[in-house]
Design a protein around this motif. Structure first.
Motif, PDB file in Angstrom:
ATOM      1  N   GLU A  58      17.536 -51.502 -28.001  1.00  0.00           N
ATOM      2  CA  GLU A  58      18.180 -50.083 -27.635  1.00  0.00           C
ATOM      3  C   GLU A  58      17.084 -49.017 -28.012  1.00  0.00           C
ATOM      4  N   GLU A  59      16.497 -49.126 -29.332  1.00  0.00           N
ATOM      5  CA  GLU A  59      15.505 -48.003 -29.502  1.00  0.00           C
ATOM      6  C   GLU A  59      14.279 -48.098 -28.566  1.00  0.00           C
ATOM      7  N   LEU A  60      13.765 -49.296 -28.080  1.00  0.00           N
ATOM      8  CA  LEU A  60      12.782 -49.533 -27.187  1.00  0.00           C
ATOM      9  C   LEU A  60      13.075 -48.768 -25.853  1.00  0.00           C
ATOM     10  N   ARG A  61      14.168 -49.072 -25.341  1.00  0.00           N
ATOM     11  CA  ARG A  61      14.716 -48.312 -24.142  1.00  0.00           C
ATOM     12  C   ARG A  61      14.988 -46.894 -24.155  1.00  0.00           C
ATOM     13  N   VAL A 119       8.424 -46.442 -38.926  1.00  0.00           N
ATOM     14  CA  VAL A 119       8.721 -44.784 -38.256  1.00  0.00           C
ATOM     15  C   VAL A 119       8.614 -45.064 -36.476  1.00  0.00           C
ATOM     16  N   ARG A 120       9.846 -44.502 -36.040  1.00  0.00           N
ATOM     17  CA  ARG A 120       9.978 -44.580 -34.546  1.00  0.00           C
ATOM     18  C   ARG A 120      10.671 -43.386 -33.935  1.00  0.00           C
ATOM     19  N   GLU A 121      11.226 -42.444 -34.807  1.00  0.00           N
ATOM     20  CA  GLU A 121      12.340 -41.477 -34.635  1.00  0.00           C
ATOM     21  C   GLU A 121      11.760 -39.895 -35.139  1.00  0.00           C
ATOM     22  N   VAL A 122      12.110 -38.986 -34.572  1.00  0.00           N
ATOM     23  CA  VAL A 122      11.742 -37.513 -35.215  1.00  0.00           C
ATOM     24  C   VAL A 122      12.410 -37.623 -36.700  1.00  0.00           C
ATOM     25  N   HIS A 123      13.595 -38.069 -36.697  1.00  0.00           N
ATOM     26  CA  HIS A 123      14.247 -38.093 -38.217  1.00  0.00           C
ATOM     27  C   HIS A 123      13.349 -38.852 -39.107  1.00  0.00           C
ATOM     28  N   HIS A 124      12.979 -39.799 -38.933  1.00  0.00           N
ATOM     29  CA  HIS A 124      11.739 -40.482 -39.508  1.00  0.00           C
ATOM     30  C   HIS A 124      10.664 -39.738 -40.086  1.00  0.00           C
ATOM     31  N   VAL A 125      10.149 -39.094 -39.174  1.00  0.00           N
ATOM     32  CA  VAL A 125       8.752 -38.509 -39.514  1.00  0.00           C
ATOM     33  C   VAL A 125       9.240 -37.107 -40.560  1.00  0.00           C
ATOM     34  N   ALA A 126      10.361 -36.491 -40.016  1.00  0.00           N
ATOM     35  CA  ALA A 126      10.782 -35.307 -40.681  1.00  0.00           C
ATOM     36  C   ALA A 126      11.196 -35.742 -42.118  1.00  0.00           C
ATOM     37  N   LEU A 127      11.677 -36.876 -42.402  1.00  0.00           N
ATOM     38  CA  LEU A 127      12.009 -37.329 -44.022  1.00  0.00           C
ATOM     39  C   LEU A 127      10.896 -37.764 -44.561  1.00  0.00           C
ATOM     40  N   LEU A 128       9.749 -38.031 -44.055  1.00  0.00           N
ATOM     41  CA  LEU A 128       8.612 -38.475 -44.719  1.00  0.00           C
ATOM     42  C   LEU A 128       7.920 -37.207 -45.036  1.00  0.00           C
ATOM     43  N   ILE A 129       7.685 -36.287 -44.187  1.00  0.00           N
ATOM     44  CA  ILE A 129       7.265 -34.969 -44.670  1.00  0.00           C
ATOM     45  C   ILE A 129       7.853 -34.212 -45.587  1.00  0.00           C
ATOM     46  N   GLY A 130       9.228 -34.216 -45.357  1.00  0.00           N
ATOM     47  CA  GLY A 130      10.115 -33.493 -46.357  1.00  0.00           C
ATOM     48  C   GLY A 130      10.147 -34.071 -47.798  1.00  0.00           C
ATOM     49  N   TYR A 131       9.660 -35.248 -47.965  1.00  0.00           N
ATOM     50  CA  TYR A 131       9.388 -36.003 -49.221  1.00  0.00           C
ATOM     51  C   TYR A 131       7.933 -36.303 -49.492  1.00  0.00           C
ATOM     52  N   GLY A 132       7.152 -35.340 -49.065  1.00  0.00           N
ATOM     53  CA  GLY A 132       5.803 -35.405 -49.686  1.00  0.00           C
ATOM     54  C   GLY A 132       4.528 -35.678 -48.730  1.00  0.00           C
ATOM     55  N   ALA A 133       4.730 -36.270 -47.616  1.00  0.00           N
ATOM     56  CA  ALA A 133       3.713 -36.903 -46.868  1.00  0.00           C
ATOM     57  C   ALA A 133       3.056 -35.609 -45.972  1.00  0.00           C
ATOM     58  N   ALA A 134       1.597 -35.838 -46.014  1.00  0.00           N
ATOM     59  CA  ALA A 134       1.016 -34.727 -45.317  1.00  0.00           C
ATOM     60  C   ALA A 134       0.930 -35.121 -44.018  1.00  0.00           C
ATOM     61  N   ALA A 135       0.887 -36.235 -43.521  1.00  0.00           N
ATOM     62  CA  ALA A 135       0.796 -36.710 -42.214  1.00  0.00           C
ATOM     63  C   ALA A 135       1.365 -38.261 -42.093  1.00  0.00           C
TER      64      ALA A 135
END
Length: 331
Positions: free
Chosen positions: A17-20, A213-229
């Protein structure tokens, strides 16, 4: 090669489902897929499926009548660019303040990550140096091994900072039948808060090389908890493979990967704007999230300061969910 891709997608809990429904539309259009607002899925702590750690968190939004920031109409005041690296005294101005790397986008591809990792390979930039840490642990040993490995990683980061490293890449590559990947959100937040408590957080920039990581929510969480990229290497390889298989038509594999990066970055900007945050630099480490279903012990140690109105699972259950996904890949 295709077998290894399927193996790693199983390890990180990818679904058809995530792929499609998620990856293919982002790779084809360069934007987030549209969907309805409601969801009837159970919260992660109550689900019988092995869900990612990302699913235990929800983005907070500004409680106002109108959206606080229109990221499209007011794009002149929004920015996805950010400076990464050591941060000098804010009350002073010296040449050392410029010893940073400017990133135009918070999501990077494999080539950009390699450039940062080997930034001083020629020896011409002695003030810049990077190192990679593997976020893997022996899956058969359960939650105790996960906790022990997180402590070891924090000590490894401390040692690298003492060596003068300015950029640290937290990677979950190279998992196998014995070593499972630590969730990228857990390792990122654990290192971030450890450095905050050690008062060395401003001495180093954190990057994440993540297969989950494959969704916007995942990237937002990583940045929100300290990741620069963030480098979503497995998602990039997956959309490349979808093009070669004919599941995505009309574009090249290179264009599909660029579209995925663009979609993830634009999605982060949309999430930021809903809280009234206009730059990635302000969003990084802000922790504008609510936790649903993690125990207070886990929150206090690895997600310090995060709002939680409901208790829940500890590291042992998180390790069990990792093991469930790992067993699918290595039965």
């Amino acid at each position: 090669l295709e077998f290894r891709r399927v193996l790693f997608r199983s390890t990180f809990g990818y679904t058809e489902e995530e792929l499609r429904v998620i990856l293919a539309p982002m790779a084809k259009t360069g934007g987030e897929p549209l969907g309805s607002m409601g969801t009837d899925s159970p919260i992660a702590a109550l689900s019988s499926r092995s869900l990612l750690l990302f699913d235990y968190f929800a983005q907070l939004f500004a409680q106002v009548t109108n959206p606080p920031l229109d990221a499209i109409r007011e794009e002149i005041v929004t920015s996805l660019g950010t400076a990464m690296g050591p941060e000098a005294n804010l009350l002073d101005e010296t040449p050392q303040h410029c010893r940073q790397v400017l990133l135009p986008f918070p999501v990077i591809d494999n080539d950009d990550l390699a450039k940062i990792l080997h930034i001083n390979a020629s020896g011409e930039l002695p003030g810049f140096s990077a190192a990679k840490i593997k976020g893997l642990y022996p899956v058969a040993a359960g939650g105790e091994a996960l906790e022990r490995r997180l402590s070891e990683i924090c000590r490894e980061v401390d040692a690298l900072i003492r060596q003068g490293r300015k950029f640290i890449i937290l990677s979950d590559r190279d998992s196998d039948a014995d070593l499972a990947p630590i969730p990228s959100l857990l390792i990122t937040s654990a290192v971030h808060h450890h450095l905050v408590r050690s008062r060395t957080r401003s001495m180093v920039g954190l990057l994440v090389e993540a297969g989950d990581v494959r969704e916007v929510h995942h990237v937002a969480l990583l940045i929100g908890y300290g990741a620069a990229a963030v480098n979503p290497y497995l998602a990039l390889e997956t959309v490349e493979n979808l093009v070669h298989q004919g599941a995505i038509v009309g574009i090249s594999a290179e264009k599909a990967m660029r579209n995925l990066i663009k979609a993830l970055g634009k999605g982060v900007l949309k999430v930021m704007s809903k809280m009234g945050v206009s730059t990635v630099g302000s969003y990084r480490g802000a922790q504008i999230f609510e936790c649903i279903g993690l125990s207070q012990d886990v929150i206090d140690r690895y997600f310090t300061g995060t709002t939680s109105k409901l208790g829940g699972v500890g590291l042992e259950v998180i390790a069990k969910e990792i093991e469930m996904r790992h067993d699918l890949a290595y039965p």
